[in-house]
Design an enzyme around this catalytic site. Structure first.
Site, mmCIF file in Angstrom:
data_model
loop_
_atom_site.group_PDB
_atom_site.id
_atom_site.type_symbol
_atom_site.label_atom_id
_atom_site.label_comp_id
_atom_site.label_asym_id
_atom_site.label_seq_id
_atom_site.Cartn_x
_atom_site.Cartn_y
_atom_site.Cartn_z
ATOM 1 N N GLU A 1 -0.309 0.985 -5.895
ATOM 2 C CA GLU A 1 -0.397 -0.155 -4.681
ATOM 3 C C GLU A 1 -0.457 -1.377 -5.649
ATOM 4 O OE1 GLU A 1 -3.575 0.472 -2.010
ATOM 5 O OE2 GLU A 1 -3.619 2.546 -2.430
ATOM 6 N N HIS B 1 0.890 -1.196 0.016
ATOM 7 C CA HIS B 1 -0.191 -0.120 0.027
ATOM 8 C C HIS B 1 0.891 1.368 -0.049
ATOM 9 C CE1 HIS B 1 -3.351 2.716 0.829
ATOM 10 N NE2 HIS B 1 -4.190 1.574 1.260
#
EC number: 5.1.3.15
Length: 313
Positions: free
Chosen positions: A288, A182
């Site tokens: 991500e 992330h």
């Protein structure tokens, strides 16, 4: 004493070892930091094995971190590179539905397993971290009762950062999972950011009822964005983040078929208690790499390995 006609000259001094990366653990055993001989640095919080900072030799920060990020273990840190496992988001009707959003990896205490360094012109450093089912608290093990092992390797080089995750099934039964890196990138102005490498790719628009759409050109930002792309050209084709017309980051994925693109914009940022400053959305973009559009099944004794490498442009 007899003087020798061909007396050997003094032996040359043994050359010193080349400069090595410096790796330190904080006094409270909460953070691992590393610095290359050339000046590049990285900071990893052991809670979540979250990379909080990545700076080049000039001290220029590459990652965005909320000023109100939780660094005391009371919750996952907002920003940097948190790890998502074994579920992306929440997933009702699935075995993981009772787990917290994005799973438990980013909110668990990891072990620092050690370092290895490379010599020569690059003089990089690799830091290894581990998490297993035995590290989880009893409540989490009840919610996800599988035996697993995670090895997370973070390799810092002069002009790149590699993050590799190896997932093993150490139990007797198969389990399903999703995973994602992330990454919050620091940018100058989100309204001047362009993301290329996703052209002609399908994506799920999480802000429009999970409708499947197609990216016709470069990704730009004019409002809240939350999309799950499956890039048409595959993981090895780079995704490039440009800022103000200049390429900044080039991302190459390995065994991660998807890429989430996210920016909270005004209203979402205001709704997140740990997102500060509230106009911080202007200075960040998330791209991500992950495996989240479908479930991966890991059989007994099998392993899944995936990685991203971020190159500075």
């Amino acid at each position: 004493m007899v003087e020798r006609a061909n007396k050997p000259s003094a032996l040359a001094a043994t050359p010193g070892l080349p400069p090595q990366a410096q790796v330190n653990i904080s006094d409270d055993n909460s953070m691992v930091t590393a610095q290359l001989p050339t000046g590049e640095t990285i900071e990893i919080l052991l809670h979540g094995a979250t990379i909080l900072s990545w700076k080049d030799a000039a001290g220029d920060e590459k990652l965005w971190l909320s000023e109100n990020a939780k660094l005391d273990g009371s919750g996952p840190a907002r920003g940097g590179i948190p790890l998502v496992f074994p579920v992306f988001g929440t997933n009702s009707g699935h075995a993981v539905e009772k787990l917290p959003q994005h799973g438990f990896a980013r909110n668990s205490r990891w072990e620092f397993l050690g370092k290895s360094t490379s010599e020569g012109a690059t003089a990089g450093v690799k830091l290894d971290f581990g998490l297993s089912s035995q590290n989880l608290d009893e409540a989490t093990r009840k919610l996800w009762p599988y035996a697993f092992g995670l090895i997370y390797s973070v390799t810092l080089d002069r002009e790149s950062l590699n993050t590799t995750l190896v997932i093993t099934n150490d139990g007797e039964v198969p389990f399903e999972f999703q995973t994602l890196l992330h990454t919050y990138f620091k940018v100058n102005d989100i309204e001047s950011v362009q993301v290329t490498g996703l052209e002609d790719s399908p994506y799920v628009d999480k802000l429009d009822g999970l409708k499947v759409k197609n990216q016709s050109g470069t990704v730009t930002f004019t409002g809240e964005t939350d999309r799950v792309y499956t890039p048409a050209k595959g993981p090895s084709h780079p995704i490039v983040i440009s800022d103000g017309g200049k390429p900044r980051f080039r991302i190459v994925r390995d065994n991660l078929d998807d890429a989430v693109v996210f920016n909270p914009w005004v209203d979402k940022a205001n709704s997140l208690a740990d997102f500060t400053p509230k106009d911080g959305w202007r200075k960040m973009v998330c791209v991500e790499p992950g495996s989240v559009s479908k479930w991966q099944t890991l059989e007994k004794g099998d392993a899944f390995e995936a990685a991203q490498t971020i190159y500075l442009e």
